[in-house]
Motif scaffolding. Structure first.
Motif, short mmCIF file in Angstrom:
data_model
loop_
_atom_site.label_atom_id
_atom_site.label_comp_id
_atom_site.label_asym_id
_atom_site.label_seq_id
_atom_site.Cartn_x
_atom_site.Cartn_y
_atom_site.Cartn_z
N ARG A 151 0.84 -1.21 0.00
CA ARG A 151 0.00 0.00 0.00
C ARG A 151 0.87 1.25 0.00
O ARG A 151 0.56 2.25 -0.65
CB ARG A 151 -0.93 0.00 1.21
N ILE A 152 1.98 1.19 0.72
CA ILE A 152 2.90 2.34 0.72
C ILE A 152 3.53 2.48 -0.67
O ILE A 152 3.61 3.57 -1.22
CB ILE A 152 3.97 2.17 1.83
N ARG A 153 3.89 1.36 -1.24
CA ARG A 153 4.48 1.37 -2.60
C ARG A 153 3.51 2.04 -3.59
O ARG A 153 3.89 2.90 -4.38
CB ARG A 153 4.80 -0.07 -3.02
N GLN A 158 1.87 6.67 -6.94
CA GLN A 158 0.82 7.62 -7.28
C GLN A 158 1.32 9.06 -7.03
O GLN A 158 1.08 9.95 -7.85
CB GLN A 158 -0.38 7.31 -6.39
N ALA A 159 2.04 9.24 -5.92
CA ALA A 159 2.53 10.58 -5.56
C ALA A 159 3.54 11.08 -6.61
O ALA A 159 3.47 12.24 -7.04
CB ALA A 159 3.17 10.56 -4.18
N PHE A 160 4.45 10.22 -7.03
CA PHE A 160 5.43 10.63 -8.05
C PHE A 160 4.71 11.08 -9.31
O PHE A 160 5.02 12.11 -9.88
CB PHE A 160 6.37 9.46 -8.39
N LYS A 217 9.80 17.60 -21.35
CA LYS A 217 9.76 17.06 -19.99
C LYS A 217 9.05 15.71 -20.01
O LYS A 217 7.83 15.67 -20.22
CB LYS A 217 8.99 18.01 -19.07
N VAL A 218 9.81 14.63 -19.83
CA VAL A 218 9.18 13.30 -19.90
C VAL A 218 9.55 12.46 -18.68
O VAL A 218 10.56 12.70 -18.01
CB VAL A 218 9.61 12.53 -21.17
N PHE A 219 8.68 11.48 -18.41
CA PHE A 219 9.04 10.49 -17.39
C PHE A 219 8.49 9.14 -17.78
O PHE A 219 7.54 9.04 -18.56
CB PHE A 219 8.57 10.90 -15.99
N GLU A 220 9.14 8.10 -17.26
CA GLU A 220 8.68 6.74 -17.53
C GLU A 220 8.83 5.91 -16.26
O GLU A 220 9.82 6.05 -15.52
CB GLU A 220 9.51 6.11 -18.67
N ILE A 221 7.86 5.06 -16.00
CA ILE A 221 7.95 4.12 -14.88
C ILE A 221 7.74 2.74 -15.47
O ILE A 221 6.62 2.41 -15.88
CB ILE A 221 6.89 4.45 -13.80
N ALA A 222 8.80 1.97 -15.61
CA ALA A 222 8.71 0.70 -16.33
C ALA A 222 9.83 -0.24 -15.89
O ALA A 222 10.84 0.22 -15.37
CB ALA A 222 8.81 0.97 -17.83
N PRO A 223 9.65 -1.54 -16.14
CA PRO A 223 10.71 -2.46 -15.74
C PRO A 223 11.99 -2.28 -16.55
O PRO A 223 11.94 -1.88 -17.72
CB PRO A 223 10.12 -3.85 -16.00
N ALA A 265 6.37 12.74 -1.90
CA ALA A 265 5.93 11.34 -1.72
C ALA A 265 5.87 10.98 -0.23
O ALA A 265 4.91 10.35 0.22
CB ALA A 265 6.87 10.40 -2.46
N ILE A 266 6.87 11.41 0.53
CA ILE A 266 6.86 11.08 1.96
C ILE A 266 5.70 11.79 2.66
O ILE A 266 5.04 11.22 3.52
CB ILE A 266 8.24 11.40 2.60
N GLY A 267 5.42 13.01 2.22
CA GLY A 267 4.25 13.73 2.75
C GLY A 267 2.97 12.94 2.51
O GLY A 267 2.13 12.80 3.41
#
Ligand code: AMO
Length: 444
Positions: A151-153, A158-160, A217-223, A265-267
């Motif tokens: 759940r924290i993960r 989601q926050a990022f 400005k791009v980002f990716e979250i992937a394996p 994210a920590i917030g």
């Protein structure tokens, strides 16, 4: 004689009206239908207590033999822990129950009952071995502590996304089957791609740089995949890589962005995951902004004071990282690495090309992310490829993009699993990955 397992019921028209957490003193007297796992069953003479666990938490279900139908009582007498059940009943305010309310059931459906019990205690504090748990991970994931980690993960992920989208970054997805290495050839996974050799991607590095020239400005979250040779508690063969790349900025801006992302994210974890932190007994890392920045040379000096000698131009040993972790318990940056230690695309400093515009983002003794300003000049990039012993011809598909002009750009790549590991205080990266992959584990 062993009692027979109850007959299974059909879901039929039953649907959930409440989750466990909305069974409260204020719902007293209300008829509800809930579903979940019979996490624990306690039988005390004429009373049976069932703790039902659903995705939101737990709730107590109490049966009094003299107040329920004989059919319902008999069903619960043979009910096994880890059965999936549905319960229709009336909420009763009662101080002793979790959250001050319980359910007095009118009817129950047994939707699945276990043919065997898990090879470890589900609710005990004492941990079964990680290997044993990973062998039957889906069942391990029902345990409250493991649920808390994921759940924290989920919250951090989601926050990022939230912060980057709010700031106008575009989410992209780049190929995972590629023709050449980006982070050094040794750790590649080769595969047969029709009649050619191809590889699983180690990092979206070159694509994200190209995309920064098109979208800024791009980002990716992937394996990402790396055939790591050593079995450690912080390396996997498949990990979640969180990458950002941005045009018209330098590594200084990217370090500030990492600070913002971490703080945000920590917030959110503090705001949304109080219960989970309690279950984990986790203390979040300290957040003193700006995060400490030490140069590579400065780190060498500190290490020398600790009696650890690292020759200039070499990466830090595990012993050295531990010593740094003793000095810095939270997040910090090690900046300005020797150019020789860094990948070919990292920009050497104009005034002193032996040093690069680069950083490692650290959580205590562990590297969590790395990044830097990039080379945007084709000639220099070709020269750096050669210096690294790589063949520029294999990178022609990338180099030719630079002929059309490449803006100055910078970015980072974070080992997302490591970030979660550090945040939740886990000793092994495998604890924070649903189905970890390493040299010996390919299943489940
Ligand atoms: P690097 O090789 O440092 O940089 O990788 C970035 C981050 O990924 C994580 N990481 C791993 N996590 C788990 N298992 C592994 N086997 C593993 N290998 C790496 C680490 C590391 O900090 N393209 C650059 C990033 C950039 O400059 O944007 C890169 O891949 O946390």
């Amino acid at each position: 004689m062993a009692k027979k397992a109850p007959k299974l019921d059909e879901l039929g028209p039953w649907r959930r009206t409440h989750y466990s957490i909305s069974i409260l003193p204020e719902t007293d007297g209300k008829e509800v239908t809930i579903f979940g796992l019979a996490a624990s069953i306690r039988r005390q003479g004429g009373i049976i207590f069932i703790i039902l666990q659903d995705k939101e938490g737990i709730v107590q279900i109490t049966l009094h033999k003299d107040k329920v139908s004989s059919e319902l009582w008999e069903k619960c007498e043979v009910l096994k822990e880890q059965s999936f059940i549905g319960v229709r009943g009336i909420v009763r305010k009662i101080e002793k129950a979790p959250r001050g309310a319980e359910i007095l059931p009118l009817e129950m459906k047994v939707l699945a009952h276990p043919l065997r019990q898990p090879p470890f205690q589900m609710l005990k504090r004492k941990e079964p071995s990680l290997e044993k748990r990973l062998d039957i991970r889906a069942v391990d994931l029902r345990r409250p502590k493991v649920q808390a980690i994921f759940r924290i993960r989920h919250t951090v992920l989601q926050a990022f996304r939230e912060l980057l989208l709010e700031r106008g970054y575009m989410e992209v997805d780049t190929p995972k089957i590629i023709a050449s290495a980006t982070e050094g050839g040794a750790a590649l996974f080769p595969l047969l791609y029709y009649d050619k050799e191809a590889f699983l991607v180690q990092s979206p590095q070159l694509y994200k740089e190209q995309l920064a020239s098109a979208f800024e400005k791009v980002f990716e979250i992937a394996p990402a995949f790396r055939a790591e040779r050593f079995r450690t508690t912080r390396h996997l063969s498949e990990f979640l890589s969180f990458d950002v790349e941005e045009a018209f900025v330098s590594y200084e801006d990217i370090m500030r962005l990492l600070e913002d992302l971490t703080t945000y994210a920590i917030g959110k974890v503090k705001e949304r995951c109080g219960k989970e932190l309690e279950v984990l007994k986790a203390k979040l890392p300290p957040l003193d902004r700006p995060f400490e920045r030490i140069t590579y040379d400065g780190a060498l000096k500190l290490l020398r004071d600790d009696g650890i000698e690292i020759p200039w131009g070499e990466d830090f040993s595990t012993e050295a990282l531990k010593a740094l972790g003793n000095r810095y318990q939270g997040f910090y940056f090690i900046t300005d690495w020797p150019t020789v230690t860094k990948a070919f695309y990292i920009k050497p400093k104009n005034e002193d090309p032996k040093i690069s515009e680069s950083f490692d983002f650290m959580g205590g003794p562990m590297e969590v992310a790395s990044g830097g300003s990039r080379i945007s000049d084709r000639r220099l990039l070709t020269k750096r490829l050669r210096e690294k012993g790589l063949n520029p011809r294999s990178f022609e598909y990338h180099l030719k993009v630079f002929d059309y002009g490449m803006p100055p750009h910078a970015g980072f790549g974070m080992g997302f699993d490591r970030f979660i590991m550090f945040l939740t205080g886990q000793e092994n990266i495998r604890e924070v990955v649903l189905y970890p992959r390493d040299q010996v584990r390919l299943m489940p």
